[in-house]
Design an enzyme around this catalytic site. Structure first.
Site, PDB file in Angstrom:
ATOM      1  N   GLN A  83      46.128  80.451  20.697  1.00  0.00           N
ATOM      2  CA  GLN A  83      46.650  81.336  19.645  1.00  0.00           C
ATOM      3  C   GLN A  83      46.734  82.796  20.102  1.00  0.00           C
ATOM      4  O   GLN A  83      46.700  83.713  19.281  1.00  0.00           O
ATOM      5  CB  GLN A  83      45.774  81.219  18.380  1.00  0.00           C
ATOM      6  N   SER A  84      46.833  83.005  21.399  1.00  0.00           N
ATOM      7  CA  SER A  84      46.891  84.354  21.967  1.00  0.00           C
ATOM      8  C   SER A  84      47.971  85.235  21.335  1.00  0.00           C
ATOM      9  O   SER A  84      49.151  84.866  21.295  1.00  0.00           O
ATOM     10  CB  SER A  84      47.168  84.227  23.469  1.00  0.00           C
ATOM     11  N   ASN A  85      47.543  86.414  20.857  1.00  0.00           N
ATOM     12  CA  ASN A  85      48.519  87.392  20.354  1.00  0.00           C
ATOM     13  C   ASN A  85      49.347  87.959  21.499  1.00  0.00           C
ATOM     14  O   ASN A  85      50.523  88.257  21.338  1.00  0.00           O
ATOM     15  CB  ASN A  85      47.794  88.548  19.648  1.00  0.00           C
ATOM     16  N   ALA A  87      50.258  86.407  24.237  1.00  0.00           N
ATOM     17  CA  ALA A  87      51.284  85.437  24.629  1.00  0.00           C
ATOM     18  C   ALA A  87      52.468  85.505  23.660  1.00  0.00           C
ATOM     19  O   ALA A  87      53.631  85.557  24.086  1.00  0.00           O
ATOM     20  CB  ALA A  87      50.691  84.030  24.677  1.00  0.00           C
TER      21      ALA A  87
END
Ligand SMILES: *Cc1c(COP(=O)(O)O)cnc(C)c1O
Length: 352
Positions: A83-85, A87
């Site tokens: 859930q990387s912001n 990325a």
């Protein structure tokens, strides 16, 4: 101001692509200021825009994507948690410039492939090439190692296909990217000057350390007196002091690029690790309370993974008197609110 103009000119000469809406708003939180007896301001990088969800990574990406385009790259590979912001913002940035985004994501928290949510959903809608790497037997270190191997293999394939690949590490934390947050301090100084206020504290959430490195470099550049308080979203690992030294090195390479003689040391990176427990993407009570207080007093949302934990730390500092009554405090909202719509496990008890 003259000194700032010369620094600004140096930064503006670096390769850059405009990707978001700056300056982001700075405004006072009147009700919470009254509640806490300090002058509390919020710097709204959550509103930097593009793809609707903003966030701090856009500042780094303006310089990273600028560099990628200057090098003639057509494909961007980056890394993060599922859930990387970072990325997600990289995908938005790539799509805005006609580059192809390729993501290698480590799944820290399990997800349901039939019910893809939050940033992963955004990545799918934007058509990013996503590789998901689950930790085997819970070893995240092992997963990172396998991620690097898989990425190297895929980059080889892409290059064999004639693609030119630009690799961005976790969080976009490189000396090129971190210039974005030094630039952000100049932006903040301009806004604070217009209000005729000087900040005593700048508080923010730290992860990979790039935002902190940029802020620390920006503080040195502008001679701002504000103390920078960096609240960790996870344990950066390594030996004691290693992460601070890494961030200081990053900050110094920013100062070098801008061509000024100042240098910083690890002691300039004050990292507080007391508020992220039990771990990355895992909620805690103090954070839940901080999120609810901000939401219910000000009508503003923060996420439970990054800004919520930093806010919990900031409120605790004010309670304990580490931040004296009457201080001018800027909380840097780094975005990430889309996590409120992620897996239930990430959320915590913020509904009642
Ligand atoms: C990535 C991120 C941070 C931390 O920034 P770093 O530069 O990686 O230290 C803080 N808040 C949010 C919402 C983020 O996405």
């Amino acid at each position: 101001m003259h000194a700032h103009a010369a620094i600004q000119a140096k930064i503006d000469a670096l390769p850059r692509r405009s990707l978001a809406f700056y300056p982001t708003p700075l405004h006072k939180l009147e009700r919470l200021s009254g509640h806490f007896g300090v002058n509390l301001y919020m710097k709204r990088d959550d509103l930097s825009g593009r793809g609707s969800f903003g966030g701090n990574k856009m500042r780094k990406l303006e310089f990273l994507i600028g560099d990628a385009i200057a090098q003639g790259c057509d494909t961007v590979v980056t890394f993060g948690a599922a859930q990387s912001n970072h990325a997600m913002q990289t995908v938005c940035a790539c799509r805005a410039c006609g580059l192809s985004p390729v993501l290698f994501l480590t799944t820290v928290v399990d997800f349901d492939p039939q019910d893809v949510r939050a940033n992963m959903l955004v990545n799918e809608i934007m058509g990013a090439e996503m590789h998901l790497i689950p930790p085997q037997k819970g070893s995240v270190t092992d997963a990172f190692k396998r991620t690097q191997e898989l990425a190297a293999k895929r980059i080889g394939e892409l290059e064999a296909d004639g693609r030119k690949v630009y690799v961005i590490p976790v969080g976009g934390t490189t000396s090129v990217g971190c210039v974005g947050f030094a630039n952000a301090v100049l932006e903040l100084c301009g806004q604070m000057d217009a209000l005729e206020i000087s900040p005593d504290f700048i508080a923010h959430s730290t992860g990979s350390g790039g935002t902190m490195a940029g802020l620390v470099a920006g503080k040195a550049l502008t001679q701002t007196q504000a103390a920078i308080l960096s609240f960790s979203a996870f344990n950066p690992g390594g030996e004691e002091g290693e992460h601070a030294a890494f961030a200081a090195g990053m900050a110094n390479s920013v100062l070098e690029q801008v061509g000024v003689p100042q240098r910083v040391g690890a002691k300039d990176c004050t990292i507080d690790q007391n508020y992220f427990a039990p771990g990355y993407e895992l909620p805690n009570d103090l954070t839940d309370e901080a999120i609810k207080l901000l939401a219910r007093e000000e009508g503003i949302l923060v996420d439970p993974v990054y800004s919520g934990k930093a806010l919990a730390g900031l409120f605790d500092y004010i309670h304990k008197g580490t931040i004296a009554p009457g201080s001018n405090v800027v909380f840097w909202h780094t975005g990430g609110v889309v996590a409120l719509f992620a897996e239930k496990e990430i959320l915590g008890n913020i509904r009642n």
